[in-house]
Design an enzyme around this catalytic site. Structure first.
Site, PDB file in Angstrom:
ATOM      1  N   HIS A  66       0.874  -1.178   0.000  1.00 25.02           N
ATOM      2  CA  HIS A  66       0.000   0.000   0.000  1.00 25.02           C
ATOM      3  C   HIS A  66       0.913   1.231   0.000  1.00 25.02           C
ATOM      4  CE1 HIS A  66      -2.745   2.956   1.859  1.00 25.02           C
ATOM      5  NE2 HIS A  66      -3.747   2.139   1.554  1.00 25.02           N
ATOM      6  N   ASP A  90       3.154  -4.511   8.203  1.00 23.04           N
ATOM      7  CA  ASP A  90       1.934  -3.725   8.021  1.00 23.04           C
ATOM      8  C   ASP A  90       0.754  -4.696   8.174  1.00 23.04           C
ATOM      9  OD1 ASP A  90      -0.326  -2.515   7.055  1.00 23.04           O
ATOM     10  OD2 ASP A  90       0.599  -1.696   5.246  1.00 23.04           O
ATOM     11  N   LYS A 135     -10.309  -0.883  10.651  1.00 27.10           N
ATOM     12  CA  LYS A 135     -10.435  -2.071   9.800  1.00 27.10           C
ATOM     13  C   LYS A 135     -10.700  -3.319  10.638  1.00 27.10           C
ATOM     14  CE  LYS A 135      -7.214  -0.170   6.397  1.00 27.10           C
ATOM     15  NZ  LYS A 135      -7.965   0.115   5.181  1.00 27.10           N
ATOM     16  N   CYS A 171      -4.815   2.388  -3.581  1.00 27.10           N
ATOM     17  CA  CYS A 171      -3.588   2.964  -2.995  1.00 27.10           C
ATOM     18  C   CYS A 171      -2.387   2.037  -3.206  1.00 27.10           C
ATOM     19  CB  CYS A 171      -3.751   3.263  -1.517  1.00 27.10           C
ATOM     20  SG  CYS A 171      -4.999   4.501  -1.195  1.00 27.10           S
TER      21      CYS A 171
END
Ligand code: PMP
Length: 409
Positions: free
Chosen positions: A126, A203, A229, A367
């Protein structure tokens, strides 16, 4: 703690936002990788904080401030325990994954990266796990090294080993790709980097809601995530870091709360994690995050994972029947989402038409522009799932995609 039975109707009842019509059609919400919906308990926790507990924390002597401080620090403990951190102080609250990665690129970058040094990321990152490192390296005249992937969206570990031999200072990789759904073999990749004494940042934006995370078992040096999320409010997330790193790293932002003593000549800094939490934090959202963690923990995680895997399998199987279907990301280990294009149809057009049929998906580059460049496409249609989604919704979605594709051909 007694576990809730995995009963889809009970679960959906906790997410009132799902029970609505858009354009006169029942909403099918498949944009969970962008943000999940929030259960009532999370909404109520944040509301309760503002109704009864609101106060700035850490510096007040009065009752409300002490209560709010205790609640905030308990939220830290809950998050630490959720990912099996050694101690609560290894959790820094941030606004989310993006802020956590910017913190690391600045602070860990300052600690470790000198002129001409290198940082490794992967080809499926991302922008949040690429641009901060790239910008930091521009200042140090360093180089970003990128682990290659194949056409299925699987990272090339031989290439990774070659890059490690160039002695980069930091490795930063996604646990689960937000565009391809690939679950990267992070445990193996962390251990490979550690053989060269290189710290690894993971991540975890796409994994916290779907997988059990044990940072000690993974042995990652840092693990970053976003609350929104994983059924928690927006504006809160975290950074797990091994204490030995956090202690050595310089602060990222300066101001109130992160200081110890201040004079016009010199400032000394507070302990970890407060050193990294300058200014007034989002206390209400942190409490919402704690409630979201408890909500997730109230289910049998394996059962939820199996259910979500079944949704993914079923959606893939059904979509495969559509003419011209091309899946983007076909790694053997995938999680949570499905990305695709249909020959001759722009993903945006498809997304816009199925929206009018009540189906919310994400279209575009997600993204991750370099991923789109790699596959030679402008974007994909991405359907991403959460525990409250159903096979019936997948049927509606697949029918909508088929209908839209026929209209656009
Ligand atoms: N990394 C990944 C893999 C993501 O999916 C996202 C969100 N799409 C981010 C980073 C950025 O997260 P946030 O916008 O919550 O900071």
């Amino acid at each position: 703690m007694a576990l809730n039975q995995f009963n889809i109707n009970d679960i959906r009842a906790q997410f009132p936002v799902l029970d609505q019509q858009v354009y006169g059609k029942p909403l099918v919400y498949f944009d969970n990788a962008a943000t999940t919906q929030k259960p009532l308990c999370v909404i109520e926790r944040e509301r309760d904080y503002y109704l009864h507990e609101n106060c700035n924390i850490h510096r007040g002597v009065h009752y409300l401030s002490q209560m709010a401080t205790e609640a905030y620090e308990n939220a830290r403990k809950t998050v630490a325990q959720f990912i099996n951190a050694r101690q609560p102080q290894e959790i820094v609250f941030t606004r989310g994954t993006t802020e956590s990665l910017n913190l690391l690129a600045t602070s860990l970058g300052q600690l470790l990266v000198g002129e001409g040094d290198k940082v490794v990321v992967s080809a499926m990152e991302h922008h949040s796990n690429m641009v901060p490192w790239q910008q930091m390296l521009m200042h140090s005249k360093g180089q970003l090294l990128v682990i290659r992937m194949d056409k299925n969206g699987v990272l090339d570990l031989n290439h990774y080993e070659e890059l490690l031999k160039q002695r980069p200072k930091i490795v930063s990789i996604a646990h689960i790709s937000n565009t391809l759904g690939t679950v990267n073999p992070i445990k193996e990749m962390i251990s490979m980097a550690h053989k060269y004494d290189i710290p690894v940042v993971i991540d975890g934006a796409q994994s916290m809601a779907h997988q059990v995370i044990d940072v000690q078992d993974l042995d990652c040096d840092f693990y970053v995530f976003s609350g929104h999320k994983m059924y928690a409010p927006m504006g809160i997330g975290g950074l797990y870091g091994k204490m030995e790193w956090l202690e050595k790293m310089p602060p990222y932002q300066f101001g109130g709360e992160m200081v110890d003593t201040v004079s016009f000549e010199k400032t000394t800094f507070n302990k970890v994690p407060f050193k990294f939490e300058a200014g007034t934090p989002n206390v209400g959202a942190a409490l919402g995050l704690e409630t979201a963690v408890k909500f997730i923990q109230s289910f049998d995680r394996q059962e939820v994972e199996a259910y979500e895997d079944e949704l993914l399998r079923y959606a893939t199987e059904q979509l495969a029947n559509i003419e011209g279907m091309r899946f983007i990301g076909q790694a053997p280990k995938r999680n949570g989402l499905i990305s695709f294009v249909i020959d001759g149809i722009h993903p945006y057009d498809l997304g816009t038409i199925i929206d009018k049929m009540g189906v919310a998906v994400r279209t575009g580059h997600h993204c991750a522009e370099p991923v789109m460049t790699f596959f030679g496409i402008p974007g994909t249609v991405r359907a991403s799932f959460a525990m409250y989604n159903t096979k019936e919704e997948i049927d509606i979605f697949v029918k909508a995609v088929d209908k839209a594709a026929n209209m656009l051909k």
